[in-house]
Design an enzyme around this catalytic site. Structure first.
Site, PDB file in Angstrom:
ATOM      1  N   TYR A   1       0.005  22.306 -12.373  1.00  0.00           N
ATOM      2  CA  TYR A   1       0.690  21.025 -12.613  1.00  0.00           C
ATOM      3  C   TYR A   1       2.161  21.283 -12.968  1.00  0.00           C
ATOM      4  O   TYR A   1       3.066  20.647 -12.430  1.00  0.00           O
ATOM      5  CB  TYR A   1      -0.022  20.285 -13.750  1.00  0.00           C
TER       6      TYR A   1
ATOM      7  N   ASP B   1       0.833  -1.203   0.000  1.00  0.00           N
ATOM      8  CA  ASP B   1       0.000   0.000   0.000  1.00  0.00           C
ATOM      9  C   ASP B   1       0.868   1.253   0.000  1.00  0.00           C
ATOM     10  O   ASP B   1       1.853   1.345   0.747  1.00  0.00           O
ATOM     11  CB  ASP B   1      -0.915   0.015   1.234  1.00  0.00           C
TER      12      ASP B   1
ATOM     13  N   LYS C   1       5.687  19.948 -11.141  1.00  0.00           N
ATOM     14  CA  LYS C   1       6.689  19.143 -11.846  1.00  0.00           C
ATOM     15  C   LYS C   1       8.032  19.863 -11.867  1.00  0.00           C
ATOM     16  O   LYS C   1       9.084  19.218 -11.819  1.00  0.00           O
ATOM     17  CB  LYS C   1       6.208  18.817 -13.263  1.00  0.00           C
TER      18      LYS C   1
HETATM   19  N1  NAP Z   1       0.655  11.171 -19.360  1.00  0.00           N
HETATM   20  C1  NAP Z   1       1.404  12.228 -19.673  1.00  0.00           C
HETATM   21  O1  NAP Z   1       1.166  12.953 -20.675  1.00  0.00           O
HETATM   22  C2  NAP Z   1       2.617  12.551 -18.836  1.00  0.00           C
HETATM   23  C3  NAP Z   1       3.569  13.427 -19.348  1.00  0.00           C
HETATM   24  C4  NAP Z   1       4.685  13.756 -18.594  1.00  0.00           C
HETATM   25  C5  NAP Z   1       4.821  13.225 -17.327  1.00  0.00           C
HETATM   26  N2  NAP Z   1       3.880  12.389 -16.832  1.00  0.00           N
HETATM   27  C6  NAP Z   1       4.045  11.889 -15.469  1.00  0.00           C
HETATM   28  O2  NAP Z   1       4.235  10.488 -15.523  1.00  0.00           O
HETATM   29  C7  NAP Z   1       3.736   9.898 -14.317  1.00  0.00           C
HETATM   30  C8  NAP Z   1       2.841   8.721 -14.668  1.00  0.00           C
HETATM   31  O3  NAP Z   1       1.738   9.196 -15.413  1.00  0.00           O
HETATM   32  P1  NAP Z   1       0.837   8.249 -16.333  1.00  0.00           P
HETATM   33  O4  NAP Z   1       0.726   8.915 -17.648  1.00  0.00           O
HETATM   34  O5  NAP Z   1       1.312   6.851 -16.249  1.00  0.00           O
HETATM   35  O6  NAP Z   1      -0.581   8.431 -15.613  1.00  0.00           O
HETATM   36  P2  NAP Z   1      -1.533   7.416 -14.844  1.00  0.00           P
HETATM   37  O7  NAP Z   1      -1.647   6.128 -15.558  1.00  0.00           O
HETATM   38  O8  NAP Z   1      -2.780   8.211 -14.599  1.00  0.00           O
HETATM   39  O9  NAP Z   1      -0.772   7.159 -13.469  1.00  0.00           O
HETATM   40  C9  NAP Z   1      -0.850   8.046 -12.393  1.00  0.00           C
HETATM   41  C10 NAP Z   1      -0.492   7.265 -11.142  1.00  0.00           C
HETATM   42  O10 NAP Z   1      -0.508   8.147 -10.019  1.00  0.00           O
HETATM   43  C11 NAP Z   1      -1.146   7.456  -8.944  1.00  0.00           C
HETATM   44  N3  NAP Z   1      -1.640   8.372  -7.935  1.00  0.00           N
HETATM   45  C12 NAP Z   1      -2.371   9.495  -8.120  1.00  0.00           C
HETATM   46  N4  NAP Z   1      -2.642  10.040  -6.928  1.00  0.00           N
HETATM   47  C13 NAP Z   1      -2.083   9.239  -5.984  1.00  0.00           C
HETATM   48  C14 NAP Z   1      -2.036   9.274  -4.560  1.00  0.00           C
HETATM   49  N5  NAP Z   1      -2.619  10.254  -3.852  1.00  0.00           N
HETATM   50  N6  NAP Z   1      -1.340   8.292  -3.916  1.00  0.00           N
HETATM   51  C15 NAP Z   1      -0.760   7.284  -4.614  1.00  0.00           C
HETATM   52  N7  NAP Z   1      -0.782   7.198  -5.964  1.00  0.00           N
HETATM   53  C16 NAP Z   1      -1.442   8.179  -6.622  1.00  0.00           C
HETATM   54  C17 NAP Z   1      -2.248   6.682  -9.633  1.00  0.00           C
HETATM   55  O11 NAP Z   1      -2.715   5.687  -8.749  1.00  0.00           O
HETATM   56  P3  NAP Z   1      -4.268   5.206  -8.694  1.00  0.00           P
HETATM   57  O12 NAP Z   1      -4.378   4.092  -9.705  1.00  0.00           O
HETATM   58  O13 NAP Z   1      -4.436   4.749  -7.292  1.00  0.00           O
HETATM   59  O14 NAP Z   1      -5.120   6.398  -9.049  1.00  0.00           O
HETATM   60  C18 NAP Z   1      -1.457   6.131 -10.812  1.00  0.00           C
HETATM   61  O15 NAP Z   1      -0.675   5.030 -10.428  1.00  0.00           O
HETATM   62  C19 NAP Z   1       3.049  11.028 -13.538  1.00  0.00           C
HETATM   63  O16 NAP Z   1       3.914  11.515 -12.537  1.00  0.00           O
HETATM   64  C20 NAP Z   1       2.844  12.099 -14.588  1.00  0.00           C
HETATM   65  O17 NAP Z   1       2.807  13.391 -14.013  1.00  0.00           O
HETATM   66  C21 NAP Z   1       2.789  12.010 -17.570  1.00  0.00           C
END
Ligand code: NAP
Length: 250
Positions: A156, A65, A160
């Site tokens: 956001y 967790d 970051k």
């Molecule tokens: N997608 C993009 O365009 C993009 C671009 C640049 C950087 N990023 C970064 O890459 C990372 C991964 O993003 P992704 O695209 O893979 O998105 P994603 O699939 O939505 O993953 C987000 C993750 O954050 C977790 N999370 C959110 N709030 C939380 C909390 N309070 N405690 C624990 N876990 C929490 C979610 O868990 P739950 O399943 O429990 O909600 C999920 O595992 C993020 O840091 C994001 O900012 C993404």
């Protein structure tokens, strides 16, 4: 330990349900039969599905967790993992609605707590872990959004920017302990986080980010952009005058 090809025996995903984190685990699973993966994530169907998905690839998958806002638990979560952590991926994060994020205090605070404060306290715990182990790589998922925050999602972007600076500094600190930090700055990634949004120019996929991470860990890099051309774009955008920058359709 990571082998000469940059492949870990044990991978920790903080935000273990993230599409990008799971793509990284899959990329390593294809190169390392029987890979041990620990998914640190909030319990629920998404985490259960992630365990099933990785087990089906032949991984040995554990779930623990993890709640990003419960900062007092982070040392215990990271410190309580009994096997050496070869690579830890810091993947949790929230995008949120950008207009609500700068007008609603609670939404702004949640973004800051998850994306910045939680990332910092987790990073402190990972630093302690590297000190104890004498090795370990941290992959921090930052974003180009933090390089030059835009009007369209500056809350956001600000979180970051902060986490990027922290992990860049952590990389300097753990170098002398045998560790390394890879800061990853993706552009727009088609994942759960961006579902329903119009893709930005140079949009990429979780799989492409994963391959770039695997290559960068193997090559000992400390900072990458995905796609790689984003580095050139951002180095130009950083210097565009504000009066012009605010009119760009990005
Ligand atoms: N997608 C993009 O365009 C993009 C671009 C640049 C950087 N990023 C970064 O890459 C990372 C991964 O993003 P992704 O695209 O893979 O998105 P994603 O699939 O939505 O993953 C987000 C993750 O954050 C977790 N999370 C959110 N709030 C939380 C909390 N309070 N405690 C624990 N876990 C929490 C979610 O868990 P739950 O399943 O429990 O909600 C999920 O595992 C993020 O840091 C994001 O900012 C993404």
């Amino acid at each position: 330990m990571i082998n000469a090809l940059g492949i870990p025996q044990h991978l920790l995903l903080l935000g273990g349900t993230s599409d990008i984190a799971l793509a990284i685990a899959e990329a390593y699973a294809g190169r390392s039969p029987g890979l041990h993966v620990t998914l640190a994530a909030r319990p629920g169907p998404r985490r259960d599905a992630a365990v099933v998905r990785l087990d089906a690839l032949g991984c040995r998958t554990d779930a623990v967790d993890f709640e990003a806002t419960e900062t007092a638990t982070h040392s215990r979560v990271v410190g309580g993992i009994s096997t050496d952590i070869d690579i830890a991926v810091v993947a949790f994060g929230l995008l949120g609605d950008p207009e609500t994020a700068w007008t609603d205090i609670d939404v702004a605070r949640e973004l800051a707590e998850v994306n910045y404060v939680g990332a910092v306290t987790t990073g402190v715990a990972l630093g302690a872990r590297i000190r104890a182990q004498g090795h370990g790589v941290v992959v921090a998922l930052s974003s180009v959004a933090g390089e030059r925050p835009r009007r369209s999602n500056f809350v956001y972007g600000s979180t970051k920017a902060g986490m990027d600076a922290f992990y860049t500094g952590l990389g300097e600190a753990v170098r002398e302990l045998g560790g390394r930090v890879l800061v990853v700055r993706p552009g727009f990634v088609r994942s759960s986080m961006t579902e329903g949004l119009d893709a930005a120019p140079l949009a990429t996929t979780p799989e492409a980010v994963a391959e770039a991470v695997v290559d960068a860990v193997r090559d000992g890099k400390e900072q990458i952009w995905v796609p790689g051309t984003m580095r050139i774009v951002m180095s130009g955008l950083r210097h565009v005058p504000r009066s012009i920058f605010r009119r760009l359709p990005i």
